[in-house]
Design a protein around this motif. Structure first.
Motif, PDB file in Angstrom:
ATOM      1  N   SER A  27      23.025  25.785 -45.204  1.00 31.99           N
ATOM      2  CA  SER A  27      22.152  25.724 -46.371  1.00 31.99           C
ATOM      3  C   SER A  27      22.914  26.145 -47.621  1.00 31.99           C
ATOM      4  CB  SER A  27      20.952  26.656 -46.176  1.00 31.99           C
ATOM      5  OG  SER A  27      20.149  26.205 -45.113  1.00 31.99           O
ATOM      6  N   ASP A  69      19.067  25.125 -51.769  1.00 32.25           N
ATOM      7  CA  ASP A  69      17.892  25.036 -50.893  1.00 32.25           C
ATOM      8  C   ASP A  69      17.025  26.284 -51.036  1.00 32.25           C
ATOM      9  OD1 ASP A  69      18.803  22.575 -49.583  1.00 32.25           O
ATOM     10  OD2 ASP A  69      20.342  23.867 -48.673  1.00 32.25           O
ATOM     11  N   TYR A  70      17.684  27.407 -51.310  1.00 35.87           N
ATOM     12  CA  TYR A  70      17.015  28.697 -51.427  1.00 35.87           C
ATOM     13  C   TYR A  70      17.518  29.392 -52.687  1.00 35.87           C
ATOM     14  CZ  TYR A  70      16.164  27.902 -46.462  1.00 35.87           C
ATOM     15  OH  TYR A  70      15.791  27.366 -45.267  1.00 35.87           O
ATOM     16  N   LEU A 106      18.181  33.024 -42.258  1.00 34.34           N
ATOM     17  CA  LEU A 106      19.310  32.954 -43.193  1.00 34.34           C
ATOM     18  C   LEU A 106      20.092  34.262 -43.200  1.00 34.34           C
ATOM     19  CD1 LEU A 106      17.926  31.371 -46.499  1.00 34.34           C
ATOM     20  CD2 LEU A 106      19.628  30.369 -44.976  1.00 34.34           C
ATOM     21  N   GLN A 111      12.971  24.200 -53.855  1.00 37.38           N
ATOM     22  CA  GLN A 111      13.659  25.366 -53.320  1.00 37.38           C
ATOM     23  C   GLN A 111      12.658  26.437 -52.890  1.00 37.38           C
ATOM     24  OE1 GLN A 111      14.268  23.997 -56.340  1.00 37.38           O
ATOM     25  NE2 GLN A 111      16.437  23.946 -56.800  1.00 37.38           N
ATOM     26  N   ASN A 128      26.330  30.027 -44.840  1.00 32.86           N
ATOM     27  CA  ASN A 128      25.783  29.190 -45.903  1.00 32.86           C
ATOM     28  C   ASN A 128      26.762  29.068 -47.061  1.00 32.86           C
ATOM     29  OD1 ASN A 128      22.799  29.115 -44.924  1.00 32.86           O
ATOM     30  ND2 ASN A 128      23.339  31.283 -44.908  1.00 32.86           N
TER      31      ASN A 128
END
Length: 159
Positions: A2, A71-72, A154, A96, A24
């Motif tokens: 991600s 994405d985040y 995550l 997001q 990530n």
């Protein structure tokens, strides 16, 4: 893998970047040129002694560069700046997921309320107890978390 954008380059932002970078792609936004240059050129956080930031972690002073393709988004800036940062990044938010790691209040309001008001998104929330200098040394710790399982994953590492 991600893509994670971290808004805030203080010690806890850097510590979260350290953890998130294990699995990530991580970009950091910083308010100051001094911090940006220290991260990009010297791979150092001015707030954590004797820690070398992985060269894969890049720092920018441009919100769009950090937010647009992520994405985040992890918000870990001082609480007094949360509302204005949300207003500034709103134009780059598409789908997001937002993770709130800042602590404190904004004029008596919970920061999660501020994020909802400004971005229209209910954030996942992480809280210490942990210390940035221990996190970057991979000393086992835990954080309190409230949110979706994919976000929790995550932050999970084998170290």
């Amino acid at each position: 893998m991600s893509r994670v954008g971290i808004i805030g380059s203080g010690s806890f932002g850097i510590a979260l970047a350290h953890v998130l970078n294990k699995n990530n792609e991580v970009k950091i936004w910083s308010y100051t040129k001094e911090e940006t240059d220290s991260i990009n050129n010297n791979h150092k956080c001015i707030f954590i002694d004797d820690y070398v930031i992985d060269s894969n972690i890049k720092c920018y002073q441009d919100y769009e560069e950090v937010v647009k393709d992520s994405d985040y988004i992890v918000l870990v800036s001082p609480s007094v700046n949360t509302r204005s940062i949300c207003k500034d990044i709103k134009k780059y938010i598409t789908n997001q997921k937002i993770i709130l790691a800042s602590k404190g209040l904004d004029n008596g309001d919970l920061l999660s309320k501020v994020v909802i008001e400004e971005l229209g998104i209910s954030p996942s929330i992480i809280r210490e107890p942990s210390f940035a200098d221990q996190i970057v040394k991979d000393i086992p710790t835990y954080i309190n978390y409230c949110g979706e399982d994919d976000i929790k994953e995550l932050f999970e590492t084998d170290r």
